[in-house]
Design an enzyme around this catalytic site. Sequence first.
Site, PDB file in Angstrom:
ATOM      1  N   ASP A 192      -8.712   3.473  -3.277  1.00 34.57           N
ATOM      2  CA  ASP A 192      -8.214   4.059  -2.269  1.00 34.57           C
ATOM      3  C   ASP A 192      -8.096   5.323  -2.329  1.00 34.57           C
ATOM      4  O   ASP A 192      -7.767   5.907  -3.165  1.00 34.57           O
ATOM      5  CB  ASP A 192      -6.730   3.264  -2.005  1.00 34.57           C
ATOM      6  CG  ASP A 192      -6.153   3.760  -0.717  1.00 34.57           C
ATOM      7  OD1 ASP A 192      -6.722   3.502   0.494  1.00 34.57           O
ATOM      8  OD2 ASP A 192      -5.054   4.479  -0.745  1.00 34.57           O
ATOM      9  N   HIS A 234       0.821  -1.187   0.005  1.00 35.34           N
ATOM     10  CA  HIS A 234      -0.052   0.048   0.034  1.00 35.34           C
ATOM     11  C   HIS A 234       0.805   1.253   0.050  1.00 35.34           C
ATOM     12  O   HIS A 234       1.357   1.671   1.119  1.00 35.34           O
ATOM     13  CB  HIS A 234      -1.025   0.004   1.305  1.00 35.34           C
ATOM     14  CG  HIS A 234      -1.791   0.977   1.205  1.00 35.34           C
ATOM     15  ND1 HIS A 234      -3.190   0.677   1.683  1.00 35.34           N
ATOM     16  CD2 HIS A 234      -2.070   2.323   0.434  1.00 35.34           C
ATOM     17  CE1 HIS A 234      -4.012   1.919   1.624  1.00 35.34           C
ATOM     18  NE2 HIS A 234      -3.069   2.886   0.979  1.00 35.34           N
ATOM     19  N   ASN A 263      -4.848   6.405  -7.004  1.00 33.83           N
ATOM     20  CA  ASN A 263      -5.607   7.571  -6.730  1.00 33.83           C
ATOM     21  C   ASN A 263      -4.668   8.867  -7.500  1.00 33.83           C
ATOM     22  O   ASN A 263      -4.258   9.918  -6.680  1.00 33.83           O
ATOM     23  CB  ASN A 263      -6.347   8.147  -5.610  1.00 33.83           C
ATOM     24  CG  ASN A 263      -5.078   7.960  -4.508  1.00 33.83           C
ATOM     25  OD1 ASN A 263      -4.145   7.346  -4.548  1.00 33.83           O
ATOM     26  ND2 ASN A 263      -5.336   8.555  -3.302  1.00 33.83           N
ATOM     27  N   PHE A 289      -4.213  14.693   3.850  1.00 31.18           N
ATOM     28  CA  PHE A 289      -3.820  13.805   4.792  1.00 31.18           C
ATOM     29  C   PHE A 289      -2.771  13.051   4.294  1.00 31.18           C
ATOM     30  O   PHE A 289      -2.588  12.667   3.007  1.00 31.18           O
ATOM     31  CB  PHE A 289      -5.142  12.808   4.550  1.00 31.18           C
ATOM     32  CG  PHE A 289      -6.481  13.297   5.434  1.00 31.18           C
ATOM     33  CD1 PHE A 289      -6.473  13.225   6.801  1.00 31.18           C
ATOM     34  CD2 PHE A 289      -7.499  13.847   4.664  1.00 31.18           C
ATOM     35  CE1 PHE A 289      -7.703  13.577   7.538  1.00 31.18           C
ATOM     36  CE2 PHE A 289      -8.703  14.137   5.068  1.00 31.18           C
ATOM     37  CZ  PHE A 289      -8.882  14.082   6.579  1.00 31.18           C
ATOM     38  N   GLY A 290      -1.841  12.526   5.103  1.00 31.32           N
ATOM     39  CA  GLY A 290      -1.046  11.601   4.704  1.00 31.32           C
ATOM     40  C   GLY A 290       0.539  11.781   5.379  1.00 31.32           C
ATOM     41  O   GLY A 290       0.734  13.208   5.494  1.00 31.32           O
ATOM     42  N   ASP A 312       1.571   2.638   3.714  1.00 32.84           N
ATOM     43  CA  ASP A 312       0.619   3.890   3.279  1.00 32.84           C
ATOM     44  C   ASP A 312       1.651   5.298   2.924  1.00 32.84           C
ATOM     45  O   ASP A 312       1.104   6.256   3.370  1.00 32.84           O
ATOM     46  CB  ASP A 312      -0.457   4.068   4.186  1.00 32.84           C
ATOM     47  CG  ASP A 312      -1.562   4.994   3.563  1.00 32.84           C
ATOM     48  OD1 ASP A 312      -1.498   5.213   2.228  1.00 32.84           O
ATOM     49  OD2 ASP A 312      -2.665   5.250   4.259  1.00 32.84           O
TER      50      ASP A 312
END
Length: 426
Positions: free
Chosen positions: A154, A62, A96, A325-326, A307
């Site tokens: 995702d 991921h 994405n 986000f992230g 991620d």
Amino acid sequence: MGIWMTGGILANANNTLETAHLFIDNGRIARIVKGDTAPDTTGHEVIDASGKLVSAGLIDMHVHLREPGFEHKETIATGTASAARGGFTTIACMPNTRPVIDTADTVRYVLDKAEAAGRSRVLPYGCITKNELGRELTDFAALKKAGVIGYTDDGVGVQSAQMMKDAMALAKSIGLPIIAHCEDNTLVEGAPVSEGEFAKKHGLKGIPNESEAIHVGRDILLAEATGVHYHVCHVSTEMSVRLIRHGKQIGVNVTSEVCPHHLLLSDEDIPGLDANWKMNPPLRTPRDVQAVIEGLEDGTIDMIVTDHAPHSAEEKAKGMQLAPFGIVGFETAFPLLYTKFVKTGRWTLRFLLDKMTVKPAEVFGLPWGTVEEGAEADLTVIDLDTEKEVDPAKFLSKSHNTPFIGWKLQGWPVLTMVAGKVVWAD
């Protein structure tokens, strides 16, 4: 001429360590000689791994490479370089991007870029729905033919149960898994952090735990009905762990993953409105942290993923409410987990390695993840002793968005090899 990797330490399945020398020829491990005495290496290249751990190459199912469309955050070249530095030989990239990976042409673009970069091996996912809008399924068969290893939207959850059921039935018919970002949009819109004391203190709308668990529960029922292999992304709540555990107990083909930050941090650790602590799913409560740790330990959660989600400094400077986000994860994942779980005695070294090599390969049917004669020579050499601070300025990723700045860690990869080729070395 082959390559001898000499003096390395293998972590065996019985949790013992032993010295071993690996002969690599034509991209494969041709021979393993165990014991302290080095074999005759005359006429061959030698890599001295003395005293260092030699692991199967780490596998991350991921990641976000951002290209095409968001090259200011990351490119396939910089992302795979960052992955290689983190010890990852195989990574699976989320769709994405812009355009999203919903056509065969975009799949081929990603694969060609990855081959040109020549670092970590890249396995792309394709979108479940066109443009990730949740309205119309993509051409699953064409995406599979182009090289995707599964289907996911995702970044957003598939909001329609009927759409998800149709997707599962189609994926089952062609033998690929559905990988789900579980999030009910009606519960999360405009919320930057988890629902809890931090959100209350700073006057922020909170993301409730049930926003994730509602989709997990729904999708397990749909997976039971369709028989598809259903994989839950970045599990972060006790509710989700409980549901996945029940699904496995009744025979549903459900697997799942967890990220280092959800194993190590809770919302109580967030120091202030620094958006480097903003990720999706958000950091949850200490109770949730304990639940995901126990879920990983008892096999409810199958593997660890990063991620890896790079964003520019300018984007993260917009603050907790407006920043994306992230966080990035490639270059800190193994040292974080080794230092916080193995060095403290909670986990064995073999347990950690299995969750980052053997299990992802098993779950997704990949031909890597082991160190044995005849296996492809995907290897990661790790210095378990040297302590260093996390310094984002030294990352190979284009982005530096991490909450772990300044953490002192051990377990740093020093060499990464893919199919017998050294793709990164310290």
